[in-house]
Design a protein around this motif. Structure first.
Motif, PDB file in Angstrom:
ATOM      1  N   GLY A  18      93.459  82.943  38.286  1.00  0.00           N
ATOM      2  CA  GLY A  18      93.562  83.530  39.615  1.00  0.00           C
ATOM      3  C   GLY A  18      94.866  83.254  40.326  1.00  0.00           C
ATOM      4  N   LEU A  19      95.767  82.537  39.681  1.00  0.00           N
ATOM      5  CA  LEU A  19      97.029  82.172  40.322  1.00  0.00           C
ATOM      6  C   LEU A  19      98.126  83.179  39.997  1.00  0.00           C
ATOM      7  CD1 LEU A  19      97.070  78.341  39.463  1.00  0.00           C
ATOM      8  CD2 LEU A  19      96.296  79.413  41.589  1.00  0.00           C
ATOM      9  N   GLU A  20      98.934  83.488  40.993  1.00  0.00           N
ATOM     10  CA  GLU A  20     100.109  84.328  40.764  1.00  0.00           C
ATOM     11  C   GLU A  20     101.308  83.398  40.669  1.00  0.00           C
ATOM     12  OE1 GLU A  20     100.716  87.737  43.189  1.00  0.00           O
ATOM     13  OE2 GLU A  20      98.574  88.006  43.528  1.00  0.00           O
ATOM     14  N   TYR A  21     102.080  83.537  39.601  1.00  0.00           N
ATOM     15  CA  TYR A  21     103.188  82.625  39.387  1.00  0.00           C
ATOM     16  C   TYR A  21     104.334  83.338  38.687  1.00  0.00           C
ATOM     17  CZ  TYR A  21     100.946  82.347  34.811  1.00  0.00           C
ATOM     18  OH  TYR A  21     100.379  82.660  33.601  1.00  0.00           O
ATOM     19  N   ASP A  22     105.554  82.906  39.039  1.00  0.00           N
ATOM     20  CA  ASP A  22     106.773  83.486  38.472  1.00  0.00           C
ATOM     21  C   ASP A  22     107.372  82.612  37.391  1.00  0.00           C
ATOM     22  OD1 ASP A  22     106.663  85.628  40.306  1.00  0.00           O
ATOM     23  OD2 ASP A  22     107.666  84.417  41.827  1.00  0.00           O
ATOM     24  N   ALA A  23     106.984  81.349  37.372  1.00  0.00           N
ATOM     25  CA  ALA A  23     107.552  80.403  36.424  1.00  0.00           C
ATOM     26  C   ALA A  23     106.474  79.434  35.962  1.00  0.00           C
ATOM     27  CB  ALA A  23     108.698  79.635  37.077  1.00  0.00           C
ATOM     28  N   VAL A  24     106.708  78.857  34.810  1.00  0.00           N
ATOM     29  CA  VAL A  24     105.834  77.837  34.255  1.00  0.00           C
ATOM     30  C   VAL A  24     106.673  76.582  34.086  1.00  0.00           C
ATOM     31  CG1 VAL A  24     104.521  77.138  32.205  1.00  0.00           C
ATOM     32  CG2 VAL A  24     104.330  79.479  33.085  1.00  0.00           C
ATOM     33  N   ALA A  25     106.135  75.451  34.543  1.00  0.00           N
ATOM     34  CA  ALA A  25     106.856  74.187  34.428  1.00  0.00           C
ATOM     35  C   ALA A  25     105.922  73.123  33.866  1.00  0.00           C
ATOM     36  CB  ALA A  25     107.383  73.757  35.793  1.00  0.00           C
ATOM     37  N   THR A  26     106.483  72.266  33.027  1.00  0.00           N
ATOM     38  CA  THR A  26     105.698  71.221  32.390  1.00  0.00           C
ATOM     39  C   THR A  26     106.610  70.067  31.992  1.00  0.00           C
ATOM     40  OG1 THR A  26     103.961  70.800  30.742  1.00  0.00           O
ATOM     41  CG2 THR A  26     105.836  72.175  30.046  1.00  0.00           C
ATOM     42  N   ILE A  27     106.046  69.092  31.330  1.00  0.00           N
ATOM     43  CA  ILE A  27     106.807  67.967  30.806  1.00  0.00           C
ATOM     44  C   ILE A  27     107.531  68.424  29.533  1.00  0.00           C
ATOM     45  CG2 ILE A  27     104.893  67.039  29.429  1.00  0.00           C
ATOM     46  CD1 ILE A  27     105.849  64.202  30.359  1.00  0.00           C
ATOM     47  N   ASP A  28     108.717  67.935  29.310  1.00  0.00           N
ATOM     48  CA  ASP A  28     109.543  68.421  28.199  1.00  0.00           C
ATOM     49  C   ASP A  28     108.873  68.291  26.831  1.00  0.00           C
ATOM     50  OD1 ASP A  28     109.801  65.626  28.062  1.00  0.00           O
ATOM     51  OD2 ASP A  28     111.984  65.644  28.321  1.00  0.00           O
ATOM     52  N   ARG A  29     108.042  67.303  26.646  1.00  0.00           N
ATOM     53  CA  ARG A  29     107.411  67.126  25.326  1.00  0.00           C
ATOM     54  C   ARG A  29     106.340  68.174  25.012  1.00  0.00           C
ATOM     55  NH1 ARG A  29     104.671  61.363  26.592  1.00  0.00           N
ATOM     56  NH2 ARG A  29     106.626  61.179  27.660  1.00  0.00           N
ATOM     57  N   ARG A  30     106.002  69.033  25.959  1.00  0.00           N
ATOM     58  CA  ARG A  30     105.004  70.085  25.725  1.00  0.00           C
ATOM     59  C   ARG A  30     105.632  71.466  25.515  1.00  0.00           C
ATOM     60  NH1 ARG A  30     102.480  66.268  24.484  1.00  0.00           N
ATOM     61  NH2 ARG A  30     100.699  65.420  25.598  1.00  0.00           N
ATOM     62  N   LEU A  31     106.951  71.543  25.448  1.00  0.00           N
ATOM     63  CA  LEU A  31     107.614  72.834  25.256  1.00  0.00           C
ATOM     64  C   LEU A  31     107.206  73.514  23.959  1.00  0.00           C
ATOM     65  CD1 LEU A  31     111.252  72.427  26.566  1.00  0.00           C
ATOM     66  CD2 LEU A  31     109.407  73.847  27.485  1.00  0.00           C
ATOM     67  N   GLY A  32     106.869  72.767  22.947  1.00  0.00           N
ATOM     68  CA  GLY A  32     106.504  73.353  21.666  1.00  0.00           C
ATOM     69  C   GLY A  32     105.054  73.783  21.560  1.00  0.00           C
ATOM     70  N   GLU A  33     104.283  73.577  22.614  1.00  0.00           N
ATOM     71  CA  GLU A  33     102.865  73.952  22.574  1.00  0.00           C
ATOM     72  C   GLU A  33     102.723  75.478  22.635  1.00  0.00           C
ATOM     73  OE1 GLU A  33      99.943  72.231  22.240  1.00  0.00           O
ATOM     74  OE2 GLU A  33     101.169  70.470  21.818  1.00  0.00           O
ATOM     75  N   PRO A  34     102.028  76.074  21.675  1.00  0.00           N
ATOM     76  CA  PRO A  34     101.844  77.534  21.668  1.00  0.00           C
ATOM     77  C   PRO A  34     101.181  78.066  22.942  1.00  0.00           C
ATOM     78  CG  PRO A  34     101.216  76.619  19.547  1.00  0.00           C
ATOM     79  CD  PRO A  34     101.467  75.458  20.465  1.00  0.00           C
ATOM     80  N   SER A  35     100.257  77.302  23.515  1.00  0.00           N
ATOM     81  CA  SER A  35      99.581  77.779  24.734  1.00  0.00           C
ATOM     82  C   SER A  35     100.553  77.860  25.897  1.00  0.00           C
ATOM     83  CB  SER A  35      98.393  76.882  25.080  1.00  0.00           C
ATOM     84  OG  SER A  35      98.808  75.548  25.305  1.00  0.00           O
ATOM     85  N   VAL A  36     101.470  76.923  25.999  1.00  0.00           N
ATOM     86  CA  VAL A  36     102.471  76.948  27.071  1.00  0.00           C
ATOM     87  C   VAL A  36     103.383  78.156  26.892  1.00  0.00           C
ATOM     88  CG1 VAL A  36     104.455  75.738  28.072  1.00  0.00           C
ATOM     89  CG2 VAL A  36     102.385  74.460  27.480  1.00  0.00           C
TER      90      VAL A  36
END
Length: 108
Positions: A18-36
């Motif tokens: 339900g959220l509208e978002y323009d960007a996704v931000a996370t911790i650097d060690r999760r960049l390789g996660e397919p879901s992200v």
């Protein structure tokens, strides 16, 4: 957002549904996660190191997250940092919400 390793994309999509978002931000060690990567498709993807995340004052720090990652917040801190980086005030609009294997927050 914060995700556990191996989080199915369906869980992450459910959490941000339900959220509208323009960007996704996370911790650097999760960049390789397919879901992200799937949730970030077509959007800006930002990642921050533990020290940067830990320097952000958040309303809902977690001892469990600190034990697992070295920072008291991933979702809220990453949202605040991303909002600031993209020209916003860095104010939380939605405090962290826990889903299955995922935590999300929204800032502007």
């Amino acid at each position: 957002m914060g995700v556990e390793p191996g989080t199915p994309v369906e869980y992450l999509l459910e959490a941000v549904g339900g959220l509208e978002y323009d960007a996704v931000a996370t911790i650097d060690r999760r960049l390789g996660e397919p879901s992200v990567a799937a949730v970030a498709e077509g959007r800006k993807l930002l990642a921050y190191g533990t020290a940067d995340l830990d320097a952000v004052d958040v309303p809902n720090p977690s001892a469990v997250v600190r034990r697992l990652t070295g920072t008291g917040s991933v979702a809220e801190a990453a949202a605040i940092l991303a909002a600031r980086e993209l020209g916003g005030a860095g104010e939380l609009v939605v405090e962290k919400q826990r889903g299955r294997m995922v935590t999300v927050a929204l800032a502007r």
